[in-house]
Enzyme design. Structure first.
Site, mmCIF file in Angstrom:
data_model
loop_
_atom_site.group_PDB
_atom_site.id
_atom_site.type_symbol
_atom_site.label_atom_id
_atom_site.label_comp_id
_atom_site.label_asym_id
_atom_site.label_seq_id
_atom_site.Cartn_x
_atom_site.Cartn_y
_atom_site.Cartn_z
ATOM 1 N N TYR A 149 0.858 -1.210 0.097
ATOM 2 C CA TYR A 149 0.200 0.100 0.171
ATOM 3 C C TYR A 149 0.916 1.240 -0.162
ATOM 4 C CZ TYR A 149 -4.252 -2.994 0.992
ATOM 5 O OH TYR A 149 -5.177 -3.659 0.847
HETATM 6 C C1 FAD Z 1 -7.717 -2.550 -6.899
HETATM 7 C C2 FAD Z 1 -6.480 -3.025 -5.928
HETATM 8 C C3 FAD Z 1 -6.639 -4.039 -5.053
HETATM 9 C C4 FAD Z 1 -5.578 -4.549 -4.383
HETATM 10 N N1 FAD Z 1 -5.699 -5.690 -3.437
HETATM 11 C C5 FAD Z 1 -4.686 -6.173 -2.564
HETATM 12 C C6 FAD Z 1 -4.913 -7.311 -1.834
HETATM 13 O O1 FAD Z 1 -6.233 -7.993 -1.598
HETATM 14 N N2 FAD Z 1 -3.835 -7.464 -1.119
HETATM 15 C C7 FAD Z 1 -2.644 -7.136 -1.283
HETATM 16 O O2 FAD Z 1 -1.733 -7.705 -0.483
HETATM 17 N N3 FAD Z 1 -2.740 -6.031 -2.271
HETATM 18 C C8 FAD Z 1 -3.580 -5.594 -2.796
HETATM 19 N N4 FAD Z 1 -3.354 -4.455 -3.425
HETATM 20 C C9 FAD Z 1 -1.892 -3.730 -3.590
HETATM 21 C C10 FAD Z 1 -1.038 -4.538 -4.601
HETATM 22 O O3 FAD Z 1 -0.693 -5.591 -4.162
HETATM 23 C C11 FAD Z 1 0.084 -3.742 -4.981
HETATM 24 O O4 FAD Z 1 -0.423 -2.429 -5.653
HETATM 25 C C12 FAD Z 1 1.129 -4.342 -5.768
HETATM 26 O O5 FAD Z 1 2.312 -3.858 -5.836
HETATM 27 C C13 FAD Z 1 0.658 -4.480 -7.289
HETATM 28 O O6 FAD Z 1 1.254 -5.104 -8.177
HETATM 29 P P1 FAD Z 1 1.286 -4.960 -9.753
HETATM 30 O O7 FAD Z 1 2.338 -5.721 -10.196
HETATM 31 O O8 FAD Z 1 -0.077 -4.902 -10.213
HETATM 32 O O9 FAD Z 1 1.837 -3.594 -9.802
HETATM 33 P P2 FAD Z 1 3.089 -2.714 -10.575
HETATM 34 O O10 FAD Z 1 2.449 -1.152 -10.467
HETATM 35 O O11 FAD Z 1 3.291 -3.195 -11.831
HETATM 36 O O12 FAD Z 1 4.260 -2.914 -9.474
HETATM 37 C C14 FAD Z 1 4.362 -2.571 -8.182
HETATM 38 C C15 FAD Z 1 5.713 -2.267 -8.068
HETATM 39 O O13 FAD Z 1 6.554 -3.496 -8.054
HETATM 40 C C16 FAD Z 1 7.562 -3.212 -9.023
HETATM 41 N N5 FAD Z 1 7.581 -4.386 -9.862
HETATM 42 C C17 FAD Z 1 6.745 -5.073 -10.630
HETATM 43 N N6 FAD Z 1 6.909 -6.080 -11.418
HETATM 44 C C18 FAD Z 1 7.920 -6.403 -10.801
HETATM 45 C C19 FAD Z 1 8.820 -7.367 -11.065
HETATM 46 N N7 FAD Z 1 8.614 -8.527 -11.977
HETATM 47 N N8 FAD Z 1 10.196 -7.499 -10.575
HETATM 48 C C20 FAD Z 1 10.425 -6.470 -9.802
HETATM 49 N N9 FAD Z 1 9.837 -5.525 -9.477
HETATM 50 C C21 FAD Z 1 8.575 -5.536 -9.838
HETATM 51 C C22 FAD Z 1 7.097 -1.960 -9.737
HETATM 52 O O14 FAD Z 1 8.413 -1.368 -10.279
HETATM 53 C C23 FAD Z 1 6.399 -1.218 -8.782
HETATM 54 O O15 FAD Z 1 7.408 -0.664 -7.952
HETATM 55 C C24 FAD Z 1 -4.372 -4.052 -4.618
HETATM 56 C C25 FAD Z 1 -4.221 -2.917 -5.237
HETATM 57 C C26 FAD Z 1 -5.248 -2.347 -5.981
HETATM 58 C C27 FAD Z 1 -5.077 -1.265 -6.998
#
Ligand code: FAD
Ligand code: NAG
Ligand code: NAG
Ligand code: NAG
Ligand code: NAG
Length: 535
Positions: free
Chosen positions: A478
Site C-alpha cells: 500500500y
Molecule cells: C484494486 C486493488 C486491489 C488490491 N488488492 C490487494 C490485496 O487484496 N492484497 C494485497 O496484498 N495487495 C492488494 N493491492 C496492492 C497490490 O498488491 C500492489 O499495488 C502491488 O504492488 C501491485 O502489483 P502490480 O504488479 O499490479 O503493480 P505494478 O505497478 O506493476 O508494480 C508495483 C511495484 O512493483 C515493481 N515491480 C512490478 N513487477 C516487478 C517485477 N517483475 N520484478 C521486480 N519489481 C517489480 C514495480 O516497479 C512497482 O514498484 C491492491 C491494489 C489495487 C489497486
C-alpha cells in the site's frame, strides 16, 4: 553587476534548458540506437516490442494498465520508450542499454502501484512492461506451479482452477493485480489466516540482475531470495517468474455479508469484533468495511458497517461457530451462501453475474474502483475504545468524495505463527487487524483532489493514538509516498530509514545489506527503493 546578472538570467536559463533538451534527445536517440544494434531479422527481433511516442500504439500501451488516474494527467512524466519483452534477451538488452545511456528503468507487471511508481518517474526513464511474460505452468501432482510476473492474480487462479477445483494459491481478491508487484510486497488475501501471505508460499524464482545475469534460488543465494519475497518491487532487479506451492481448499466454502447501521448498534458490534475476529479459527477470513449512507428508513445519514467473511467449510459448521464466538452479530443461515472457492473470489470482488472467464479480463474495472484514489494503511495492536468510534464516524461524515471506505481486516491465525524475520514482511504476531483508508474520486479538478488528499492525511493523523507506534507500521504494497517524505525531493538515508522501518521494521537493515550486495550502484531505484548505503 547585479542588474546585469538578472537581465542575463532568462537568456542563460533558456540556453541551459535547450541544452538539456538536446542532451536528453541525444541520450534518447543513443538508447534507441543501442537497442537496435541488437537487431535481428528473426521473430525474436526487439524492434517489434519497442514503443516510442511516435508509434501510434504508445499511448494505448502506456495507459493499458494504469489503475490510478492521478498519475495519468497531461503533466505526468511519460516514458521515453516502452519495451514489452517477448524474450529474456529483450530484457537483458534493455538493462544493458539503459545502464549505458543512464536512463532509469521502471518495471511494470500489473500497474496497480498506489503511487504509480511502475510507470512514472521524475528523471528520463524507460518502462519494461511484462505484459507478455505471463505463462502459468501448473503441476497438480506435485502441488506446485511456475507463474511469470506479468500474469494477473485472476490468470493464476484460472490456470490452477482449470486443472483442480481443490487446489489454489493464497492471493488477493482484486483479480487484475499483477503477480510481479503483489508477490514483491508480501500479498495478503482471503486465505492468509489459513496459509499466510503469498510470499510464505513461494519456493523458487527466476531473477535478472543489473548485469543481465539470470539467477534462480540456488544461484542467487538465500539472502536475495529472502529479500525479493516481500522487500517491495523495483529495488533489486527484475523477477521474471516465481515457483509457488499450491494449497488445499474444500469444494464448498461459505460467504456472508451482514450490514448494520449505527441505529442497529454497529458501534458496539465493531468494538466487540476487535476481540473476536483475530481469534477465529484459521479457516475464517473476517473483515469490516465502513461507509456513510442515508438510512433507508428515515433518510438520515448514518454509518453502515458491513461484516464480511469467508469460511472454508459449509454453512452448517459456520452458524454454530458464529453463535459461540460472536452471538451479538446474530448471523442467520439466510445471510450465508455456499459456493465454490473460485466463485468466492468473484463474490468478494463484487462481480455480479460473472462467470469464471472474467478472471482473464485484465482490464476489468470493479464496481468499487475509482479512477483516482489515495490509500493508506495502519496496524492495530490494542482494541480501539468504543467511545473513540464516534470520532471516526464524524470524520467519515466530513468528506463528500464519491468513494470513501475504511476497512478492518482481521489478522491472527497462521499470521501469528510465522516469525517476523522469516520474510521482509514484519507485521505478524501481535497485530489484531489492519486498517485500510481509501478515498476515490472522479473529478479531474485539482482543488477537489487536494481536498480529498488533505482529508485522508487528516484522518490518518487523527488515528495515530489508536494504532501501532514506534514505528507506526505500514504495508509496503500500500505504497504511500507521504511516509517519510523529503521536501527536497532527494532520498537521504534518514528519510529512507523512516519509511523503511515502517514497512519492514528491523528487516530493513538486512534489505540494505542485500541491496549493497546485488545492486551497489543503485541502478534499480525509485522514490522508495531500498538504498545501497547505511548513512
Ligand atoms: C484494486 C486493488 C486491489 C488490491 N488488492 C490487494 C490485496 O487484496 N492484497 C494485497 O496484498 N495487495 C492488494 N493491492 C496492492 C497490490 O498488491 C500492489 O499495488 C502491488 O504492488 C501491485 O502489483 P502490480 O504488479 O499490479 O503493480 P505494478 O505497478 O506493476 O508494480 C508495483 C511495484 O512493483 C515493481 N515491480 C512490478 N513487477 C516487478 C517485477 N517483475 N520484478 C521486480 N519489481 C517489480 C514495480 O516497479 C512497482 O514498484 C491492491 C491494489 C489495487 C489497486
Ligand atoms: C515503432 O516505430 C519504430 C520506428 O518507425 C519501428 O521500428 C518499430 O517497429 C515500431 N514499434 C512497433 C511495436 O511497431
Ligand atoms: C441495541 O442494543 C440495545 C442495548 O443492548 C438493545 O436493547 C437493542 O435491542 C439493540 N438494537 C438492535 C437493533 O439490535
Ligand atoms: C444522502 O442524502 C443527501 C441529502 O439528501 C444527499 O445529498 C446525498 O447525496 C445522499 N448520500 C447518499 C450516500 O446517498
Ligand atoms: C445480473 O442479472 C440480473 C438478472 O438477469 C439483472 O437484473 C442485473 O442487472 C444483473 N446485474 C449486473 C451487475 O449485471
Amino acid at each position: 553587476m547585479r542588474s546585469c546578472y538578472f537581465s542575463m538570467f532568462p537568456i542563460l536559463f533558456l540556453v541551459l534548458l535547450s541544452l538539456s533538451w538536446a542532451i536528453l534527445a541525444q541520450s534518447h536517440h543513443k538508447f534507441l540506437h543501442c537497442l537496435s544494434s541488437f537487431h535481428s531479422e528473426d521473430s525474436s527481433s526487439i524492434s517489434k516490442v519497442i514503443y516510442t511516442p511516435y508509434n501510434s500504439s504508445y499511448s494505448f500501451i502506456l495507459e493499458s494498465s494504469i489503475r490510478n488516474l492521478r498519475f495519468s494527467e497531461p503533466d505526468t512524466p511519460k516514458p521515453l520508450v516502452i519495451v514489452t519483452p517477448l524474450h529474456t534477451s529483450h530484457i537483458q538488452i534493455t538493462i544493458y542499454c539503459s545502464r549505458k545511456h543512464e536512463l532509469q528503468i521502471r518495471i511494470r507487471s500489473g500497474g496497480h502501484d498506489y503511487e504509480g511508481l511502475s510507470y512514472t518517474s521524475e528523471v528520463s526513464f524507460v518502462i519494461i512492461d511484462l505484459v507478455n511474460f505471463r505463462a502459468i505452468d501448473v503441476d497438480v501432482e506435485n502441488k506446485a506451479a511456475w507463474v511469470q510476473s506479468g500474469a494477473t492474480l485472476g490468470e493464476l487462479y484460472y490456470g490452477i482452477a482449470e486443472r483442480s477445483r481443490t487446489l489454489t494459491f493464497p492471493a488477493g481478491v482484486c483479480h487484475t493485480v499483477g503477480v510481479g508487484g503483489y508477490f514483491s510486497g508480501g500479498g495478503y488475501g482471503l486465505l492468509f489466516r489459513k496459509y499466510g501471505l503469498a510470499v510464505d508460499n513461494i519456493i523458487d524464482a527466476q531473477f535478472i540482475d543489473t548485469n543481465g545475469r539470470i539467477l534462480n534460488r540456488k544461484s542467487m543465494g538465500e539472502d536475495l531470495f529472502w529479500a525479493i519475497r516481500g522487500g517491495g518491487g523495483g529495488s533489486f532487479g527484475i523477477v521474471l517468474a516465481w515457483k509457488v506451492k499450491l494449497v488445499h481448499v474444500p469444494t464448498t466454502v461459505t460467504v456472508f455479508t451482514v450490514s448494520k447501521t449505527l441505529e442497529q448498534n454497529a458501534t458496539k458490534l465493531v468494538h466487540l469484533w476487535q476481540y473476536v475476529a483475530p481469534k477465529l479459527p484459521h479457516d475464517t477470513f473476517s473483515a469490516i468495511s465502513f461507509r456513510k449512507v442515508n438510512s433507508s428508513q428515515d433518510r438520515q445519514r448514518t454509518i453502515l458497517a458491513s461484516f464480511q467473511s469467508l469460511y472454508l467449510g459449509g454453512v452448517d459448521e459456520l452458524i454454530p461457530l458464529m453463535q459461540e464466538r460472536f452471538p451479538e452479530l446474530g448471523l442467520r443461515k439466510e445471510d450465508c451462501t455456499e459456493m465454490s472457492w473460485i466463485e468466492s473470489i468473484l463474490y468478494f470482488g463484487q462481480i455480479q453475474n460473472g462467470t469464471m472467464d472474467i478472471l482473464l479480463d485484465r482490464s476489468y474495472k470493479t464496481t468499487f474502483a475509482s479512477p483516482s484514489f489515495k490509500r493508506k494503511s495502519d496496524y492495530v495492536k490494542e482494541p480501539i475504545p468504543e467511545t473513540a468510534f464516534t470520532g471516526i464516524w464524524s470524520k467519515l461524515y466530513d468528506v463528500d468524495a464519491k468513494f470513501v471506505r475504511i476497512s478492518f481486516v482481521a489478522y491472527g491465525g497462521k499470521m501469528d505463527e510465522i516469525p517476523e524475520t522469516a520474510t521482509p514482511f514484519p507485521h505478524r504476531a501481535g497485530n489484531l487487524y489492519k486498517i485500510i483508508y481509501n478515498v476515490g474520486w472522479e473529478e479531474e479538478d485539482n482543488i477537489k483532489s487536494q481536498k480529498y488528499l488533505s482529508w485522508i492525511r487528516n484522518f490518518y493523523s487523527y488515528m495515530s493514538s489508536f494504532v501501532s507506534k514506534h514505528p507506526r507500521e505500514a504495508y509496503v504494497n500500500y505504497r504511500d509516498l507521504d511516509i517519510g517524505r523529503n521536501n527536497k525531493g532527494k532520498t537521504s538515508f534518514v528519510q529512507a530509514s523512516i519509511w523503511g522501518h515502517k514497512y519492514f521494521k528491523k528487516n530493513f537493515d538486512r534489505l540494505v545489506h542485500v541491496k549493497i550486495m546485488i545492486d551497489p550502484t543503485n541502478f534499480f531505484k525509485h522514490e522508495q527503493s531500498i538504498p545501497p548505503f547505511f548513512s
